[in-house]
Design an enzyme around this catalytic site. Structure first.
Site, PDB file in Angstrom:
ATOM      1  NE  ARG A  42      39.083  44.196  48.311  1.00  6.63           N
ATOM      2  CZ  ARG A  42      38.028  44.762  47.717  1.00  6.63           C
ATOM      3  NH1 ARG A  42      38.182  45.873  47.034  1.00  6.63           N
ATOM      4  NH2 ARG A  42      36.847  44.234  47.790  1.00  6.63           N
TER       5      ARG A  42
ATOM      6  CB  SER B  61      39.269  47.672  43.357  1.00  7.49           C
ATOM      7  OG  SER B  61      38.082  47.930  42.661  1.00  7.49           O
TER       8      SER B  61
ATOM      9  CD  GLU C 244      47.366  47.393  33.759  1.00 10.43           C
ATOM     10  OE1 GLU C 244      47.754  47.409  32.573  1.00 10.43           O
ATOM     11  OE2 GLU C 244      46.174  47.540  34.083  1.00 10.43           O
TER      12      GLU C 244
ATOM     13  CG  PHE D 167      45.196  43.470  35.289  1.00  8.97           C
ATOM     14  CD1 PHE D 167      44.936  42.540  34.293  1.00  8.97           C
ATOM     15  CD2 PHE D 167      44.141  43.941  36.042  1.00  8.97           C
ATOM     16  CE1 PHE D 167      43.641  42.099  34.035  1.00  8.97           C
ATOM     17  CE2 PHE D 167      42.835  43.509  35.795  1.00  8.97           C
ATOM     18  CZ  PHE D 167      42.582  42.592  34.799  1.00  8.97           C
TER      19      PHE D 167
ATOM     20  CG  HIS E 178      40.699  42.269  43.266  1.00  7.64           C
ATOM     21  ND1 HIS E 178      40.976  43.288  44.162  1.00  7.64           N
ATOM     22  CD2 HIS E 178      39.368  42.352  43.028  1.00  7.64           C
ATOM     23  CE1 HIS E 178      39.864  43.946  44.433  1.00  7.64           C
ATOM     24  NE2 HIS E 178      38.876  43.394  43.777  1.00  7.64           N
TER      25      HIS E 178
ATOM     26  CG  ASP F   7      35.312  40.648  38.195  1.00 10.99           C
ATOM     27  OD1 ASP F   7      34.139  40.943  37.916  1.00 10.99           O
ATOM     28  OD2 ASP F   7      36.093  41.421  38.778  1.00 10.99           O
TER      29      ASP F   7
ATOM     30  NE  ARG G   5      35.422  39.935  45.481  1.00 14.45           N
ATOM     31  CZ  ARG G   5      34.237  39.569  45.002  1.00 14.45           C
ATOM     32  NH1 ARG G   5      33.826  40.018  43.838  1.00 14.45           N
ATOM     33  NH2 ARG G   5      33.487  38.721  45.657  1.00 14.45           N
TER      34      ARG G   5
END
Lengths: 277, 325
Positions: B19, B46, B67, B92, B118, B126, B176
């Protein structure tokens, strides 16, 4: 501002023609959404035959205004306007919903001249319109983005996400219109899932709100012109309309939401519309 | 296969974040191409789109935690002539906004690039609400969607550049955690082309994403035991490099697929579809079982669910036995 009476009578004539086109196309297709096409006729007529800057001979004209039909089931009304403007032959309206037709059941940008945004699944058009408005702003384009939504569509959560975004980004190049005909497939909007008070809701989201009779050209054009001069926030016109408008036995009848006229009904409807002089 | 033709297996020695590579390359190509605009749904720190946002604030749109609206807005920007990159967490993006992706991006073939971070279970602590083990299935089924899973940071850079050049919908899956670095800095990425990293004729591991480095480790361990396998990185899940998969099946006669995704609907399913129709070959699919994971450190979760080099090694031995049946 006073709207010239001859302009009004010209637009009334066009609206009547579009209603005839819509009913013929729907009857020929044997399915489709009659009520919500008829309720939107004056709104679409005011846009395509008066307010919007567009050029059917050069659909990609840089300075054009753009139209998004978020209530995609109103496609027959849009198609009739596009055909009468010259985007494609009027005869092609008879291919509505047919196999191999450029006129899909709901608007599809890849087949229909003049359709730049596809729709059909409710609640999505305003987000796309916002994207166009942001793109225009980055490019310094002056064209305005018009988006027509249904009142039942106000039940979609994404509408309120998009309402928030347009307010947040102060998209004064957006003019949204609600075809507020009060009915949805299962019944009256107020009974199925009440969406009112629409004006207060949209104002709270940062919009300039206008309320008009959606079948009255003078009121529609005045509101559209007023919306053009709003700065620093998006505009919403709540157009009070009658579902099935223009055909006595279809007006305010929920069953005509998703039903095409039979050949007999078409005959009766045409007699009414063509009888008006 | 003779030992001379076996490529030396080079195991990665360092790790890099995909990322972060995405954020950097976006800011870099954003300089060259003013059509590039970026959207995020309140996760720009993030997803690393914040790097672009800092450099080009006018061309960055934070859409808030919305989203569906983000996907629609991206579609509008694309229709207006921009090249929008929209980013948020994979679940999402592909889950919450799936129908918007279908209606506003794939059906009208809008030029939107969805880059989700992620993905997989390496989101770790999470928990399952944030793990994404379904995105490849959700994106692969959409007509016209290109689905890319980079195996490292350098492949991510190449994939982003390729996505800009390609006109049409693209989904790129990032993670991530840092991944072992497999490719050189200026790796040229070609959409739709698999990459054979190791050659060997006893079996083949067809891997994607994080599992490519695990596959290299497995191949290394197997080579020491005298088992020579091929390792292929399939970073484009769709369109799939069918030719390469068919030729691998012909050469090796036994295949293990490996992905950090449900074993239903992702790479393993795509490989199974090709093999069963074109060249029936023993196949073992390594992926997440048909269940949700739970909170834990990424490495603990990978071990619990067998997304490891050791488990791939075991699967290879099993699939070779199937070959002899």
């Amino acid at each position: 501002m006073i709207i010239a009476p001859d302009l009004i009578s010209k637009l009334d004539k066009t609206a009547r023609q579009l209603r005839i086109d819509v009913l013929k196309a729907l009857a020929n297709a044997g399915s489709g959404h009659t009520g919500g096409s008829l309720s939107a006729i004056e709104i679409i007529t005011a846009l395509y035959f008066n307010k919007m800057r567009h050029n059917p001979q050069n659909p990609q004209w840089e300075e054009r205004d753009m139209f998004v039909l978020s209530k995609g089931h109103g496609a027959p009304a849009w198609y009739a306007a596009l055909a009468r403007c010259g985007y494609f032959p009027v005869e092609e309206l008879q291919n509505l919903r047919k196999i191999d037709s450029r006129l899909q059941g709901h608007p599809y940008s890849r087949t229909t001249p003049g359709v730049e945004v596809s729709s059909g699944s409710l609640g999505q058009g305003l987000s796309i319109a916002n994207g166009l408005a942001l793109s225009h702003r980055l490019d310094g384009k002056t064209g305005k983005i018009y988006v027509l939504m249904g009142d039942g569509e106000m039940q979609e959560g994404q509408i309120w996400e998009a309402a928030m975004s347009a307010g947040h980004y102060k998209l004064d190049n957006i003019c949204a219109i609600i075809d507020n005909n009060g009915l949805q497939i299962d019944g009256a909007v107020c009974n199925i899932m009440n969406v009112e008070p629409l004006d207060e809701k949209w104002r709270a989201f940062g919009w300039q709100v206008f309320k008009v009779n959606g079948h009255n050209f003078a009121e529609l054009i005045q509101a559209l012109n007023a919306a053009s001069s709003v700065k620093g926030k998006p505009s919403l016109i709540i157009a009070q309309t009658v579902k099935g408008k223009g055909v006595s036995f279809m007006e305010n009848k929920v069953q005509y939401h998703g039903m095409a006229p039979t050949s007999q009904e078409l005959e009766r409807a045409l007699a009414e519309l063509e009888g008006i002089n | 296969m003779s030992t001379e033709t076996i490529k030396e297996i080079v195991l990665p020695t360092r790790q890099e974040s995909l990322r972060e590579a995405y954020g950097e390359i976006l800011a870099e190509i954003g300089q060259e191409d003013s059509r590039i605009v970026v959207l995020d749904a309140d996760l720009s720190c993030s997803t690393k789109t914040a790097t672009f946002a800092k450099k080009f604030p006018q061309r960055f749109f934070n859409m808030g935690v919305a989203e569906q609206d983000m996907v629609g807005t991206a579609a509008g920007l694309a229709i207006g002539g921009k090249i929008p990159f929209a980013s948020t967490f994979a679940i999402f993006q592909t889950g919450r906004a799936w129908e918007q992706i279908r209606q506003a991006i794939c059906y009208p073939k809008t030029n939107v690039k969805l880059v989700a971070s992620h993905a997989g279970i390496t989101v770790g602590e999470d928990g399952a609400s944030h793990h994404c083990i379904e995105d490849l299935a959700l994106m692969r089924v959409l007509p016209g969607m290109t689905v890319i899973v980079p195996a490292d940071a350098n492949e991510t850079r190449g994939a982003i550049k390729a996505a800009v050049k390609y006109k049409g919908p693209v989904y790129i899956r990032l993670a991530r955690d840092k991944f072992p670095v497999i490719y050189e800095k200026n790796h040229l990425f070609t959409i739709g082309k698999g990459d054979r990293l190791v050659e060997g004729g006893d079996a083949a591991i067809i891997a994607t994403g994080l599992m490519v480095s695990a596959a290299l480790e497995a191949a290394y361990a197997l080579l020491k035991q005298g088992i020579e396998i091929s390792v292929v990185n399939i970073s484009t899940i769709k369109p799939l490099d069918k030719e390469l998969i068919i030729s691998l099946a012909a050469e090796c006669g036994a295949i293990v697929s490996a992905e950090e995704h449900s074993y239903i609907g992702g790479l393993g399913s795509a490989v199974a579809e090709v093999l069963s129709e074109e060249r029936p070959t023993p196949l073992i699919r390594i992926g997440m079982p048909d269940r949700y994971a739970f909170s834990g450190k990424p490495q603990q979760l990978l071990e619990y669910f067998g997304l490891t080099a050791a488990n791939l090694e075991k699967a290879v031995k099993q699939v070779i036995k199937k070959k002899k049946l």
